[in-house]
Design a protein around this motif. Structure first.
Motif, PDB file in Angstrom:
ATOM      1  N   SER A 185       0.850  -1.204   0.000  1.00  0.00           N
ATOM      2  CA  SER A 185       0.000   0.000   0.000  1.00  0.00           C
ATOM      3  C   SER A 185       0.885   1.252   0.000  1.00  0.00           C
ATOM      4  O   SER A 185       2.098   1.172   0.207  1.00  0.00           O
ATOM      5  CB  SER A 185      -0.863   0.010   1.257  1.00  0.00           C
ATOM      6  N   PHE A 186       0.263   2.405  -0.201  1.00  0.00           N
ATOM      7  CA  PHE A 186       1.018   3.661  -0.169  1.00  0.00           C
ATOM      8  C   PHE A 186       1.558   3.929   1.240  1.00  0.00           C
ATOM      9  O   PHE A 186       2.623   4.516   1.396  1.00  0.00           O
ATOM     10  CB  PHE A 186       0.145   4.821  -0.643  1.00  0.00           C
ATOM     11  N   GLU A 187       0.822   3.470   2.280  1.00  0.00           N
ATOM     12  CA  GLU A 187       1.283   3.671   3.665  1.00  0.00           C
ATOM     13  C   GLU A 187       2.643   3.012   3.875  1.00  0.00           C
ATOM     14  O   GLU A 187       3.552   3.616   4.437  1.00  0.00           O
ATOM     15  CB  GLU A 187       0.304   3.062   4.693  1.00  0.00           C
ATOM     16  N   GLY A 243      -8.584   8.297  -5.692  1.00  0.00           N
ATOM     17  CA  GLY A 243      -8.985   6.913  -5.940  1.00  0.00           C
ATOM     18  C   GLY A 243      -7.817   5.972  -6.220  1.00  0.00           C
ATOM     19  O   GLY A 243      -8.014   4.873  -6.740  1.00  0.00           O
ATOM     20  N   TYR A 244      -6.598   6.412  -5.896  1.00  0.00           N
ATOM     21  CA  TYR A 244      -5.449   5.510  -6.062  1.00  0.00           C
ATOM     22  C   TYR A 244      -5.430   4.578  -4.850  1.00  0.00           C
ATOM     23  O   TYR A 244      -5.319   5.037  -3.724  1.00  0.00           O
ATOM     24  CB  TYR A 244      -4.116   6.260  -6.050  1.00  0.00           C
ATOM     25  N   THR A 245      -5.494   3.282  -5.075  1.00  0.00           N
ATOM     26  CA  THR A 245      -5.485   2.361  -3.936  1.00  0.00           C
ATOM     27  C   THR A 245      -4.136   1.657  -3.802  1.00  0.00           C
ATOM     28  O   THR A 245      -3.644   1.443  -2.697  1.00  0.00           O
ATOM     29  CB  THR A 245      -6.595   1.305  -4.075  1.00  0.00           C
ATOM     30  N   GLN A 246      -3.549   1.318  -4.928  1.00  0.00           N
ATOM     31  CA  GLN A 246      -2.301   0.549  -4.933  1.00  0.00           C
ATOM     32  C   GLN A 246      -1.208   1.318  -5.659  1.00  0.00           C
ATOM     33  O   GLN A 246      -1.470   1.842  -6.741  1.00  0.00           O
ATOM     34  CB  GLN A 246      -2.524  -0.732  -5.762  1.00  0.00           C
ATOM     35  N   PRO A 247       0.000   1.358  -5.122  1.00  0.00           N
ATOM     36  CA  PRO A 247       1.074   1.975  -5.916  1.00  0.00           C
ATOM     37  C   PRO A 247       1.412   1.110  -7.134  1.00  0.00           C
ATOM     38  O   PRO A 247       1.325  -0.113  -7.055  1.00  0.00           O
ATOM     39  CB  PRO A 247       2.265   2.019  -4.951  1.00  0.00           C
ATOM     40  N   THR A 248       1.752   1.747  -8.222  1.00  0.00           N
ATOM     41  CA  THR A 248       2.175   0.984  -9.407  1.00  0.00           C
ATOM     42  C   THR A 248       3.599   0.484  -9.168  1.00  0.00           C
ATOM     43  O   THR A 248       4.261   0.877  -8.200  1.00  0.00           O
ATOM     44  CB  THR A 248       2.154   1.874 -10.673  1.00  0.00           C
ATOM     45  N   GLU A 249       4.091  -0.331 -10.098  1.00  0.00           N
ATOM     46  CA  GLU A 249       5.414  -0.936  -9.914  1.00  0.00           C
ATOM     47  C   GLU A 249       6.521   0.109  -9.792  1.00  0.00           C
ATOM     48  O   GLU A 249       7.366   0.042  -8.906  1.00  0.00           O
ATOM     49  CB  GLU A 249       5.699  -1.871 -11.087  1.00  0.00           C
ATOM     50  N   ILE A 250       6.486   1.109 -10.666  1.00  0.00           N
ATOM     51  CA  ILE A 250       7.547   2.126 -10.602  1.00  0.00           C
ATOM     52  C   ILE A 250       7.447   2.913  -9.284  1.00  0.00           C
ATOM     53  O   ILE A 250       8.458   3.293  -8.699  1.00  0.00           O
ATOM     54  CB  ILE A 250       7.523   3.060 -11.847  1.00  0.00           C
ATOM     55  N   GLN A 251       6.220   3.125  -8.826  1.00  0.00           N
ATOM     56  CA  GLN A 251       6.045   3.843  -7.545  1.00  0.00           C
ATOM     57  C   GLN A 251       6.591   2.995  -6.391  1.00  0.00           C
ATOM     58  O   GLN A 251       7.278   3.518  -5.506  1.00  0.00           O
ATOM     59  CB  GLN A 251       4.561   4.183  -7.344  1.00  0.00           C
ATOM     60  N   GLN A 252       6.298   1.702  -6.406  1.00  0.00           N
ATOM     61  CA  GLN A 252       6.806   0.824  -5.336  1.00  0.00           C
ATOM     62  C   GLN A 252       8.331   0.830  -5.301  1.00  0.00           C
ATOM     63  O   GLN A 252       8.952   0.859  -4.257  1.00  0.00           O
ATOM     64  CB  GLN A 252       6.349  -0.619  -5.565  1.00  0.00           C
ATOM     65  N   GLN A 308       7.935   4.443 -18.760  1.00  0.00           N
ATOM     66  CA  GLN A 308       7.276   5.281 -19.753  1.00  0.00           C
ATOM     67  C   GLN A 308       6.018   5.916 -19.205  1.00  0.00           C
ATOM     68  O   GLN A 308       5.528   5.528 -18.151  1.00  0.00           O
ATOM     69  CB  GLN A 308       6.840   4.415 -20.926  1.00  0.00           C
ATOM     70  N   THR A 309       5.469   6.805 -20.008  1.00  0.00           N
ATOM     71  CA  THR A 309       4.168   7.383 -19.686  1.00  0.00           C
ATOM     72  C   THR A 309       3.161   6.244 -19.541  1.00  0.00           C
ATOM     73  O   THR A 309       3.205   5.290 -20.302  1.00  0.00           O
ATOM     74  CB  THR A 309       3.729   8.301 -20.844  1.00  0.00           C
ATOM     75  N   GLY A 310       2.302   6.357 -18.562  1.00  0.00           N
ATOM     76  CA  GLY A 310       1.295   5.327 -18.363  1.00  0.00           C
ATOM     77  C   GLY A 310       1.659   4.351 -17.258  1.00  0.00           C
ATOM     78  O   GLY A 310       0.837   3.565 -16.811  1.00  0.00           O
ATOM     79  N   THR A 311       2.896   4.420 -16.789  1.00  0.00           N
ATOM     80  CA  THR A 311       3.330   3.517 -15.714  1.00  0.00           C
ATOM     81  C   THR A 311       3.103   4.140 -14.333  1.00  0.00           C
ATOM     82  O   THR A 311       3.319   3.489 -13.329  1.00  0.00           O
ATOM     83  CB  THR A 311       4.839   3.203 -15.844  1.00  0.00           C
ATOM     84  N   GLY A 312       2.696   5.403 -14.309  1.00  0.00           N
ATOM     85  CA  GLY A 312       2.547   6.105 -13.022  1.00  0.00           C
ATOM     86  C   GLY A 312       3.857   6.750 -12.583  1.00  0.00           C
ATOM     87  O   GLY A 312       4.080   7.030 -11.413  1.00  0.00           O
ATOM     88  N   LYS A 313       4.715   7.066 -13.551  1.00  0.00           N
ATOM     89  CA  LYS A 313       6.048   7.605 -13.226  1.00  0.00           C
ATOM     90  C   LYS A 313       5.970   9.005 -12.593  1.00  0.00           C
ATOM     91  O   LYS A 313       6.824   9.359 -11.784  1.00  0.00           O
ATOM     92  CB  LYS A 313       6.944   7.625 -14.465  1.00  0.00           C
ATOM     93  N   THR A 314       4.952   9.778 -12.973  1.00  0.00           N
ATOM     94  CA  THR A 314       4.879  11.135 -12.427  1.00  0.00           C
ATOM     95  C   THR A 314       4.730  11.089 -10.909  1.00  0.00           C
ATOM     96  O   THR A 314       5.456  11.780 -10.180  1.00  0.00           O
ATOM     97  CB  THR A 314       3.698  11.907 -13.057  1.00  0.00           C
ATOM     98  N   ALA A 315       3.803  10.259 -10.436  1.00  0.00           N
ATOM     99  CA  ALA A 315       3.615  10.156  -8.982  1.00  0.00           C
ATOM    100  C   ALA A 315       4.859   9.544  -8.330  1.00  0.00           C
ATOM    101  O   ALA A 315       5.171   9.851  -7.172  1.00  0.00           O
ATOM    102  CB  ALA A 315       2.382   9.312  -8.674  1.00  0.00           C
TER     103      ALA A 315
HETATM  104  P1  AMP Z   1       1.918   8.693 -15.708  1.00  0.00           P
HETATM  105  O1  AMP Z   1       2.636   7.466 -16.153  1.00  0.00           O
HETATM  106  O2  AMP Z   1       2.596   9.383 -14.589  1.00  0.00           O
HETATM  107  O3  AMP Z   1       1.620   9.616 -16.870  1.00  0.00           O
HETATM  108  O4  AMP Z   1       0.492   8.230 -15.115  1.00  0.00           O
HETATM  109  C1  AMP Z   1      -0.479   7.596 -15.905  1.00  0.00           C
HETATM  110  C2  AMP Z   1      -1.872   7.696 -15.282  1.00  0.00           C
HETATM  111  O5  AMP Z   1      -1.974   6.816 -14.173  1.00  0.00           O
HETATM  112  C3  AMP Z   1      -2.230   9.073 -14.758  1.00  0.00           C
HETATM  113  O6  AMP Z   1      -3.536   9.385 -15.202  1.00  0.00           O
HETATM  114  C4  AMP Z   1      -2.209   8.933 -13.252  1.00  0.00           C
HETATM  115  O7  AMP Z   1      -3.155   9.785 -12.652  1.00  0.00           O
HETATM  116  C5  AMP Z   1      -2.568   7.483 -13.044  1.00  0.00           C
HETATM  117  N1  AMP Z   1      -1.970   6.857 -11.857  1.00  0.00           N
HETATM  118  C6  AMP Z   1      -0.703   7.012 -11.426  1.00  0.00           C
HETATM  119  N2  AMP Z   1      -0.490   6.251 -10.326  1.00  0.00           N
HETATM  120  C7  AMP Z   1      -1.631   5.601 -10.062  1.00  0.00           C
HETATM  121  C8  AMP Z   1      -2.029   4.650  -9.070  1.00  0.00           C
HETATM  122  N3  AMP Z   1      -1.193   4.233  -8.142  1.00  0.00           N
HETATM  123  N4  AMP Z   1      -3.290   4.193  -9.106  1.00  0.00           N
HETATM  124  C9  AMP Z   1      -4.138   4.616 -10.071  1.00  0.00           C
HETATM  125  N5  AMP Z   1      -3.840   5.494 -11.040  1.00  0.00           N
HETATM  126  C10 AMP Z   1      -2.600   5.990 -11.053  1.00  0.00           C
END
Ligand code: AMP
Length: 441
Positions: free
Chosen positions: A2-4, A20-29, A46-53
């Motif tokens: 989890s993010f916690e 509404g993000y419940t689970q961190p993506t792989e790159i976030q983890q 890449q874009t779409g992996t949740g790299k920004t967060a």
């Molecule tokens: P990015 O790869 O940073 O461009 O993110 C792609 C999309 O995934 C964006 O619309 C984010 O808002 C969304 N996103 C990023 N992290 C999560 C997450 N952990 N759970 C759900 N959506 C996410």
């Protein structure tokens, strides 16, 4: 996970829950704990992996713990290749940080300078910028980068594709050496490795599964030819498949116009775009090219900026650019969205110096293939062995490169030792990929 458990603070956790993000993506983890620790990170995502967060969340947490930014002195700098990405990143920063007192803004071209100057003067913690406009602000003294604690290079490979390397170097020279640096890139090709080696300090390397649909293969090849025979060779290459969309680069406007006349005389549907054409004429030529009404577009380097055509299979360099970075920019027009691209350069002996510069920049030699009937009187001489880029090893041996053929010297290929090619049938020559294939965006 989890993010916690990643160690994020409650204001961030509340913002994520709202989104509404419940689970961190792989790159976030993988990235968040290291970024929170203060480590430098080299991340393949890449874009779409949740790299920004993955970079924005720990960045916000770090900055929230310190003192607010002073006038004109941002505490974090995120560099992006495009205005659209800059706006998108800042929007994410704003959303994730809405429970924190962190100020952010964007700086990019195409819009007025004054509102940006005002925002910088009032003080921003996180600045998201494209390189060109940021340099304008540096030149005018409306920004001071001496207090930057964290640098993020987002989509670094795309920035290099777009010819931003010199601008990036100028910007990085203005940053304090003691800082945290994060580099995100879809690919780890040699120029990215070099950038990382120069600007990251003992980075943690992370690679998450890439979505192959947006990573493309570009096959590079040089056809040595006498300069007087280039036009005939171009016609020969184009005639192999006259339905194929081809972007041809000419160094000069005059040369572009002349080529179009010659192509039309030979029955090709062609048009030119360059700086002397009106905006209307350029838009029409580009529209005709995209719709398939013309199949060959002849462009100069400046005019080609911003051309984004999906599925453009072939780029031909009728002449090599004077500036090596423009080569990378030119070939960035092909091989997008998962398709395979072909970058063919017609090179005469007088361009040997430019070809050497390109080899140095991309860190490898482009294989040469002579075209039957167009062999030059003498093999192309590049003048001595190609020096390897400083500190580089063969990319195939590096960890984290996910086994992709990222370049390296093509199978012992010395200048002039390339095979003989049927021109313009690169799709039929799979072995060429093993020699010269390079993943690029
Ligand atoms: P990015 O790869 O940073 O461009 O993110 C792609 C999309 O995934 C964006 O619309 C984010 O808002 C969304 N996103 C990023 N992290 C999560 C997450 N952990 N759970 C759900 N959506 C996410």
């Amino acid at each position: 996970m989890s993010f916690e458990t990643l160690g994020l603070s409650s204001p961030l956790l509340r913002a994520l829950a709202d989104l509404g993000y419940t689970q961190p993506t792989e790159i976030q983890q993988q990235a968040i704990p290291h970024v929170l620790e203060g480590r430098d990170v080299l991340a393949g995502a890449q874009t779409g992996t949740g790299k920004t967060a993955a970079f924005a969340l720990p960045l916000l947490q770090r900055l929230a713990a310190g003192t607010p930014a002073q006038s004109k002195r941002p505490r974090a700098l995120v560099l992006t290749p495009t205005r659209e990405l800059a706006a998108q990143v800042q929007e994410s920063v704003r959303e994730y940080g809405k429970q924190l007192r962190i100020r952010s803004t964007t700086v990019f071209g195409g819009v007025g300078m004054m509102p940006q100057v005002e925002a910088l003067r009032r003080g921003v913690d996180i600045l998201v910028a494209t390189p060109g406009r940021l340099i304008d602000h540096l030149g005018q003294g409306t920004i001071d980068l001496s207090q930057v604690e964290v640098l993020v290079l987002d989509e670094a490979d795309r920035m290099l594709d777009m010819g931003f390397l010199p601008a990036i170097r100028r910007i990085l020279a203005k940053l304090p050496t003691k800082r945290q640096s994060l580099l995100f890139s879809a690919t780890f090709a040699e120029p990215i490795r070099e950038l990382a080696q120069q600007f990251l300090n003992d980075p943690v390397e992370i690679q998450v599964e890439t979505r192959n649909s947006t990573v493309a293969m570009i096959e590079h090849v040089v056809y040595p030819v006498e300069s007087a025979r280039k036009r005939d060779l171009l016609l020969h290459v184009l005639s192999e498949d006259s339905r194929r969309q081809t972007l041809v680069f000419s160094r000069t406007k005059h040369g572009a116009d002349r080529l179009v006349r010659q192509l039309e005389a030979a029955g090709h549907r062609a048009a030119a775009i360059h700086g002397n054409k009106s905006q209307g004429a350029r838009t029409k030529a580009l529209g005709d090219f995209k719709s398939g009404r013309i199949t060959t577009l002849v462009a100069t380097d400046i005019a080609a900026r911003g051309i984004d055509i999906d599925q453009l299979p072939t780029v031909i360099n009728f002449d090599l650019p004077m500036v090596a970075e423009d080569y990378v920019h030119r070939i960035g027009r092909t091989g997008r969205n998962g398709s395979t691209g072909h970058a063919i350069s017609l090179v005469s002996q007088d361009e040997a110096g430019q070809l050497r510069d390109i080899h140095r920049l991309i860190g490898r030699e482009i294989p040469q293939q002579t075209v039957p009937g167009f062999e030059p009187a003498q093999a192309l001489r590049l003048g001595g062995p190609l020096p390897r880029p400083a500190g580089s090893a063969r990319p195939q041996q590096r960890r984290g490169s996910s086994g992709r053929p990222g370049g390296g010297r093509p199978g012992g290929g010395r200048p002039g030792s390339g095979g003989t090619a049927k021109p313009s049938s690169p799709s039929a020559s799979q072995p060429r990929r093993a020699q010269g294939g390079e993943r690029a965006r």
